[in-house]
Design an enzyme around this catalytic site. Structure first.
Site, mmCIF file in Angstrom:
data_model
loop_
_atom_site.group_PDB
_atom_site.id
_atom_site.type_symbol
_atom_site.label_atom_id
_atom_site.label_comp_id
_atom_site.label_asym_id
_atom_site.label_seq_id
_atom_site.Cartn_x
_atom_site.Cartn_y
_atom_site.Cartn_z
ATOM 1 N N ASP A 145 74.193 53.194 -3.022
ATOM 2 C CA ASP A 145 74.335 51.769 -3.317
ATOM 3 C C ASP A 145 74.064 51.507 -4.787
ATOM 4 O O ASP A 145 73.331 52.259 -5.431
ATOM 5 C CB ASP A 145 73.280 50.965 -2.533
ATOM 6 C CG ASP A 145 73.674 50.736 -1.091
ATOM 7 O OD1 ASP A 145 74.794 51.124 -0.709
ATOM 8 O OD2 ASP A 145 72.860 50.166 -0.362
ATOM 9 N N LYS A 176 77.689 47.724 -3.272
ATOM 10 C CA LYS A 176 78.216 46.441 -3.704
ATOM 11 C C LYS A 176 77.035 45.649 -4.212
ATOM 12 O O LYS A 176 75.933 45.788 -3.757
ATOM 13 C CB LYS A 176 78.850 45.699 -2.548
ATOM 14 C CG LYS A 176 79.031 46.619 -1.387
ATOM 15 C CD LYS A 176 79.241 45.903 -0.132
ATOM 16 C CE LYS A 176 78.913 46.863 1.010
ATOM 17 N NZ LYS A 176 79.489 46.525 2.231
ATOM 18 N N MET A 198 68.882 38.118 0.048
ATOM 19 C CA MET A 198 70.177 37.651 -0.483
ATOM 20 C C MET A 198 70.272 36.126 -0.506
ATOM 21 O O MET A 198 71.313 35.564 -0.193
ATOM 22 C CB MET A 198 71.333 38.213 0.363
ATOM 23 C CG MET A 198 71.385 39.721 0.389
ATOM 24 S SD MET A 198 72.658 40.390 1.486
ATOM 25 C CE MET A 198 71.866 40.261 3.080
HETATM 26 N N1 SAH Z 1 68.899 47.327 3.355
HETATM 27 C C1 SAH Z 1 68.143 46.595 2.357
HETATM 28 C C2 SAH Z 1 68.651 45.175 2.177
HETATM 29 C C3 SAH Z 1 70.027 45.099 1.571
HETATM 30 S S1 SAH Z 1 70.536 43.448 1.281
HETATM 31 C C4 SAH Z 1 66.674 46.610 2.748
HETATM 32 O O1 SAH Z 1 66.330 46.993 3.867
HETATM 33 O O2 SAH Z 1 65.855 46.246 1.906
HETATM 34 C C5 SAH Z 1 70.134 43.246 -0.428
HETATM 35 C C6 SAH Z 1 68.971 42.293 -0.569
HETATM 36 O O3 SAH Z 1 67.742 42.990 -0.403
HETATM 37 C C7 SAH Z 1 68.834 41.654 -1.932
HETATM 38 O O4 SAH Z 1 69.677 40.534 -2.056
HETATM 39 C C8 SAH Z 1 67.390 41.226 -1.923
HETATM 40 O O5 SAH Z 1 67.194 40.077 -1.138
HETATM 41 C C9 SAH Z 1 66.752 42.398 -1.196
HETATM 42 N N2 SAH Z 1 66.220 43.407 -2.117
HETATM 43 C C10 SAH Z 1 66.567 44.692 -2.202
HETATM 44 N N3 SAH Z 1 65.816 45.335 -3.116
HETATM 45 C C11 SAH Z 1 64.962 44.416 -3.617
HETATM 46 C C12 SAH Z 1 63.913 44.436 -4.576
HETATM 47 N N4 SAH Z 1 63.574 45.560 -5.220
HETATM 48 N N5 SAH Z 1 63.247 43.297 -4.830
HETATM 49 C C13 SAH Z 1 63.549 42.164 -4.195
HETATM 50 N N6 SAH Z 1 64.523 42.075 -3.274
HETATM 51 C C14 SAH Z 1 65.213 43.184 -2.984
#
Ligand code: SAH
Length: 282
Positions: free
Chosen positions: A50, A72, A186
């Site tokens: 990713d 994405k 998100m």
């Molecule tokens: N599968 C991932 C989520 C993917 S959706 C998980 O389990 O974490 C992507 C969203 O994850 C972003 O829009 C944000 O809301 C969150 N996200 C991912 N990494 C992040 C980070 N380091 N800090 C804050 N939000 C994060």
């Protein structure tokens, strides 16, 4: 190397040629990878990752592993999901050891299910390595407990982006009536609209909100706010995605805990840009 000794003792599973592992990369800090994830990176011939997965994490791959960006970011540069699944199938059918590296956990707002189903349909052996999801890691690293006996014994994880216009798709009023903390993924672009609907459904405008961007990374920022001004506050400090937004009673713990916890991660502390006087509060 210490890690190798650890792997030896643990007898970790082998990533076999022609198979795919969907691996959770955690929230960002390489220290929050699982041992299985590091082992996968060292065994892989190719890593399809990713956009959110950092160079620091990819640098743990073996020297001869190839890396390929598949992810994405937001919706603008989105690569159709079917392309990613097709690519995974193609690589596995070449007999490669394939790691599909996804931010956080592969099954939390991540479309890992579609990828796994596509691989199963083609008879390709597939395994899944859980990761620490951003919604949990962001709160903990911002000194906000997901649950405490004093505040809440349940929590709602929700996605705040919409494929369609407006706030369609999600029954925010129903979520508000649960009166449990809500952790949004998100949601930065839509926090104003979401907050409005939660307030219309009865949540207090003063409900504490914390916005945590780049959680667990050196660029982590934590913005303390409340429901009625979360959008304005985020704009005022120009907060950028990726961000997790925590809404609810558990957020109040931060004030007390953040003073005492020695941070593992460098962080850029932020306050509400303009302190409101008590009299102005609705
Ligand atoms: N599968 C991932 C989520 C993917 S959706 C998980 O389990 O974490 C992507 C969203 O994850 C972003 O829009 C944000 O809301 C969150 N996200 C991912 N990494 C992040 C980070 N380091 N800090 C804050 N939000 C994060």
């Amino acid at each position: 190397m210490g890690m190798r000794d650890l792997f030896g003792q643990l007898c970790l599973p082998t990533l076999r040629p022609g198979s795919v592992w969907l691996v959770g990369a955690g929230p960002g800090d390489p220290g929050l990878l699982t041992v299985h994830a590091v082992s996968a990176l060292q065994q892989a011939d190719i890593i399809l990752h990713d956009a959110l997965v950092s160079e620091d994490i990819l640098s743990l791959a073996s020297a001869n592993a190839r890396t390929e960006a598949a992810g994405k970011r937001g919706y603008s540069t989105s690569i159709p999901q079917a392309h990613i699944t097709r690519r995974l199938i193609e690589l596995a059918q070449k007999g490669l050891r394939v790691v599909r590296l996804k931010g956080g956990d592969p099954f939390v707002f991540a479309r890992g299910t579609e990828e796994v189903l596509g691989l199963i349909q083609r008879g390709i052996p597939v395994s899944v390595v859980p990761g620490i999801t951003a919604g949990i890691a962001a709160l903990t690293s911002a000194a906000i407990p997901l649950t405490t006996r004093k505040t809440n014994s349940a929590v709602i994880l929700a996605a705040g982006h919409y494929a369609s216009e407006g706030c369609g798709g999600m029954d925010w009023e129903h979520l508000a009536r649960a009166h449990q903390p809500i952790v949004l993924y998100m949601a930065l672009a839509n926090i104003g609209a979401i907050a409005k609907r939660l307030m219309n459904a009865g949540l207090s405008p003063q409900t504490p909100v914390s916005l945590i961007s780049n959680a667990t990374l050196a660029t982590q920022q934590v913005l303390e706010s409340r429901l009625d001004c979360a959008e304005a506050d985020a704009k005022a400090v120009d907060m950028k995605a990726p961000a997790v937004i925590a809404i609810g009673s558990n957020v109040t713990w931060r004030k007390e805990l953040v003073r005492g916890i020695v941070p593992l991660f460098a962080s850029v502390p932020l306050r509400r840009p303009h302190q409101r006087s008590a009299g102005k509060d609705k």
